[in-house]
Structures are given as structure tokens and as C-alpha cells.
Write an enzyme that holds these catalytic residues in place. Sequence first.
Site, PDB file in Angstrom:
ATOM      1  N   ASP A 172      57.026 -19.609  -8.081  1.00 56.97           N
ATOM      2  CA  ASP A 172      57.850 -18.964  -8.901  1.00 56.97           C
ATOM      3  C   ASP A 172      59.133 -19.016  -8.594  1.00 56.97           C
ATOM      4  O   ASP A 172      60.143 -18.462  -9.205  1.00 56.97           O
ATOM      5  CB  ASP A 172      57.174 -17.485  -9.472  1.00 56.97           C
ATOM      6  CG  ASP A 172      56.801 -16.505  -8.586  1.00 56.97           C
ATOM      7  OD1 ASP A 172      57.092 -16.910  -7.335  1.00 56.97           O
ATOM      8  OD2 ASP A 172      56.219 -15.785  -8.798  1.00 56.97           O
ATOM      9  N   HIS A 198      58.521 -13.191  -5.949  1.00 56.56           N
ATOM     10  CA  HIS A 198      58.536 -11.572  -5.717  1.00 56.56           C
ATOM     11  C   HIS A 198      58.336 -10.925  -4.330  1.00 56.56           C
ATOM     12  O   HIS A 198      57.476 -11.513  -3.714  1.00 56.56           O
ATOM     13  CB  HIS A 198      57.611 -11.092  -7.110  1.00 56.56           C
ATOM     14  CG  HIS A 198      58.015 -11.448  -8.326  1.00 56.56           C
ATOM     15  ND1 HIS A 198      57.259 -12.661  -8.630  1.00 56.56           N
ATOM     16  CD2 HIS A 198      58.639 -11.172  -9.227  1.00 56.56           C
ATOM     17  CE1 HIS A 198      57.606 -13.048 -10.098  1.00 56.56           C
ATOM     18  NE2 HIS A 198      58.455 -12.051 -10.332  1.00 56.56           N
ATOM     19  N   ASP A 205      56.351 -16.248  -2.476  1.00 57.74           N
ATOM     20  CA  ASP A 205      56.255 -15.993  -3.885  1.00 57.74           C
ATOM     21  C   ASP A 205      57.899 -15.385  -4.130  1.00 57.74           C
ATOM     22  O   ASP A 205      58.391 -14.629  -3.077  1.00 57.74           O
ATOM     23  CB  ASP A 205      55.376 -15.208  -3.985  1.00 57.74           C
ATOM     24  CG  ASP A 205      55.234 -14.883  -5.513  1.00 57.74           C
ATOM     25  OD1 ASP A 205      54.246 -15.474  -6.382  1.00 57.74           O
ATOM     26  OD2 ASP A 205      56.001 -13.860  -6.300  1.00 57.74           O
ATOM     27  N   HIS A 234      50.492  -8.076  -4.884  1.00 63.50           N
ATOM     28  CA  HIS A 234      51.119  -6.771  -5.279  1.00 63.50           C
ATOM     29  C   HIS A 234      50.267  -5.661  -5.260  1.00 63.50           C
ATOM     30  O   HIS A 234      50.553  -4.474  -5.400  1.00 63.50           O
ATOM     31  CB  HIS A 234      51.873  -6.852  -6.769  1.00 63.50           C
ATOM     32  CG  HIS A 234      52.935  -7.789  -6.973  1.00 63.50           C
ATOM     33  ND1 HIS A 234      54.110  -7.767  -6.536  1.00 63.50           N
ATOM     34  CD2 HIS A 234      53.061  -8.704  -7.665  1.00 63.50           C
ATOM     35  CE1 HIS A 234      55.025  -8.538  -6.553  1.00 63.50           C
ATOM     36  NE2 HIS A 234      54.364  -9.557  -7.488  1.00 63.50           N
TER      37      HIS A 234
HETATM   38  C1  OKP Z   1      53.457 -11.568  -9.867  1.00 69.75           C
HETATM   39  B1  OKP Z   1      53.313 -12.518  -8.722  1.00 69.75           B
HETATM   40  C2  OKP Z   1      58.767  -5.782 -15.783  1.00 69.75           C
HETATM   41  C3  OKP Z   1      58.363  -7.472 -15.445  1.00 69.75           C
HETATM   42  C4  OKP Z   1      57.392  -7.215 -14.497  1.00 69.75           C
HETATM   43  C5  OKP Z   1      55.699  -8.517 -13.455  1.00 69.75           C
HETATM   44  C6  OKP Z   1      55.727 -10.011 -12.525  1.00 69.75           C
HETATM   45  C7  OKP Z   1      54.723  -9.939 -11.720  1.00 69.75           C
HETATM   46  C8  OKP Z   1      54.689 -11.134 -10.702  1.00 69.75           C
HETATM   47  N1  OKP Z   1      57.870  -5.028 -16.196  1.00 69.75           N
HETATM   48  N2  OKP Z   1      56.830  -8.481 -14.251  1.00 69.75           N
HETATM   49  O1  OKP Z   1      54.272 -11.829  -7.699  1.00 69.75           O
HETATM   50  O2  OKP Z   1      53.993 -13.778  -9.052  1.00 69.75           O
HETATM   51 ZN    ZN Z   2      55.806 -13.890  -8.032  1.00 71.68          ZN
END
Ligand code: OKP
Ligand code: ZN
Length: 344
Positions: A249, A164, A162, A125
Site C-alpha cells: 500500500d 502503515h 507496509d 496492527h
Molecule cells: C491495514 B494495513 C481511519 C482509517 C483507518 C485503517 C487502515 C488499516 C490498514 N479510521 N484505516 O496496514 O494495510
Molecule cells: Zn497497510
Amino acid sequence: MAAAPVFLGHPLSLEHDTGPHPEQPARITAIEGELSDRGWLGYERVESPPVSRDVLRRVHPDSYVASIQAVSARGGGHLDLDTVMSARSFDAALHAAGGAVRLVELLLSGAVPTGFSAHRPPGHHACAERAMGFCLFNNIAVAARHAIDGLGVPRVMILDWDVHHGNGTNDIFYASDDVLFISIHQYPLYPGTGRPNEAGTGAGLGYTVNLPVPPGSGDPTYVSLVRDVVAPLARAYEPGLVLLSAGYDAHAEDPLAECHMSDDGFAALARMMRAVCDELGVPLGAVLEGGYALGALGRGVAVTLEALAGSGPGSGSALSADDVPVAAESRAALERLAEFWPAL
Ligand code: OKP
Ligand code: ZN
């Protein structure tokens, strides 16, 4: 005897103190505990060096690096609602990027057949000048840039599985055609980017491939996307190096998302990537991103190590890629990609 594959890590990953947080030191302990129980699966453990400023600078400007360093220097603090640093986080992040960079150096020198860099904080990210989503430096982007600008690799392909969207990696290489960035991610989900029409810009148009999947997606969708879209893209692009942004995840047990991957599903993805890289004669390595169900995370990394090294269950295993139908997501992606990738 051929050199062993490598598992890169550093004790500073345990010193990046996030407090009560899903992205916690126990993630590394869970992975290393699982691997230790399995005799490290024939991998040699390597302690990652810190990334050099010259290499880090290929992605992150000195002003940004200094701003991150300053947060640790004052003892830590929050960079956004869920991205938090402690006094040792900056040093941990230097080693996390350094592990990815060393992995690439070892792969490209021919010294090791494959490897996995397992650090905290994760990276995908992080943008060039912005920390977010638990990430400070974009470890895999720094490593890919180093492979190209420092080590002379013409093209790098990154597959980010991943759950996300890897928005940082997406942005860093958005205008580049020397990195083919492919992300499979749940959509909608944090960070909200990664729709299929985000395809790159300028010379990079067509070299960003976003493959969103709906909540509830599992092994069949992911396996089809890798078999029917990612592997053909690798054959068409002919990279000199393939890197995995390996997050776990998307697993059914993970608390942060709603995908339903199994351990066997991750093994199948890694086996398919191993096979296409063998076919192309190109090195393959992995860099840890997310994964917050500790048991599933440890097992996911373990089956990935087996597959990368070409060991573990083969074609007779629980999930064979041949058994999975072509997913609707794959058909749609192939239609969209025909514009940029006629060979598909
Ligand atoms: C990191 B990686 C809303 C929830 C945000 C962030 C998730 C980050 C994931 N504020 N959660 O890609 O596993
Ligand atoms: Zn993630």
C-alpha cells in the site's frame, strides 16, 4: 533438483467476509490471478494449516482468542470502525497465522529456499489482546515467536514495509532484544504511532527501529532506507531468520495512503533483502500485510516472489539500488541509531 520456493495460502482467506471494504477477498484473487498468469514463477503452492493453540498462545492469550472466536460464533460483527468479522473470519485468521508459522518451519528446516504466505486477514496492527486495522491475529509475530521459542532461533529480524506503522508487532516485541523490528511507514497516517523515538524499552531498547517517511515518498527514499539503514542493521544484528511484513500500500496507485512506490521499487527492496540475507546465510520469507490497489498488489507480490527466489530482472533492471542517493531520512536515522548500533 533443489526444492522449489513456496507460496502458502488457504481458500478460507476468501471466506473472511468484510462486506464493502478495501480489505476484500478480491485482493487474494488478484494476487493469485497475477501469479497464475506468470506460471506461479516456479513456486510450489502449499495449503496452510490452522495455527495450533499452543503456538498462537505465545502471542495472544487464550481469553483474547476466545473473544475473537465468539464474534464469529455469533455470525460476525465489528471490532472497531474498520475491523469487521464474519462467521468464517476466525477460521480464516487461524490459517493466516498458520501460514506464517508453516513458512517459518519450512525455512528453518532447510526444506525450502524461500516463501511467501499470502492470507487474509492481515496481522501487523493486531496487538496481543486487541484487534485493529483489519487485523485479528498478528501472523508475523506469532511466527517469529515460534521461531525463537519453539525452534531455537536466537534472533529474528522483521522488516515491515507496509505503508502503515506495524504498531501491533512494534508493541509485542517492544521489550524484547531477540526480535529486531524495523518499520518503514508513512507518517502521519493511521494508526498514528511509529515515531523515531519509539525505540523499545528495557532490554528491548534499540531493538525497535521506526523509520517514518512523509507523504509523497517513493522509490528513492525507500530504497535508500533499506540499503543504508536496514541492510547495515541486519549485518550488525546477525539474525537467524529474516521476515518481511510485505504490504503493497506504499504503491502510487494505492487508495489508502500517499506514498509513490513503483513495481520496480518493490522489486528493488526485495532484491536488497535477498542479497543481504544471502550474504549472512540466513533464511528470508515474507508474510502479506496490506495493499488495496488490486493490480499493483498482484504485481507487487509477483516481483517480490521473483526477487526472493533470486530470479527476475537483475542488476540491469529499471531500478538499481546503486543509482539512488542517500536519503535525508537515512542520514537522520543513522545519526539516531548510532547510540544503540555503534557498528553503523
Ligand atoms: C491495514 B494495513 C481511519 C482509517 C483507518 C485503517 C487502515 C488499516 C490498514 N479510521 N484505516 O496496514 O494495510
Ligand atoms: Zn497497510
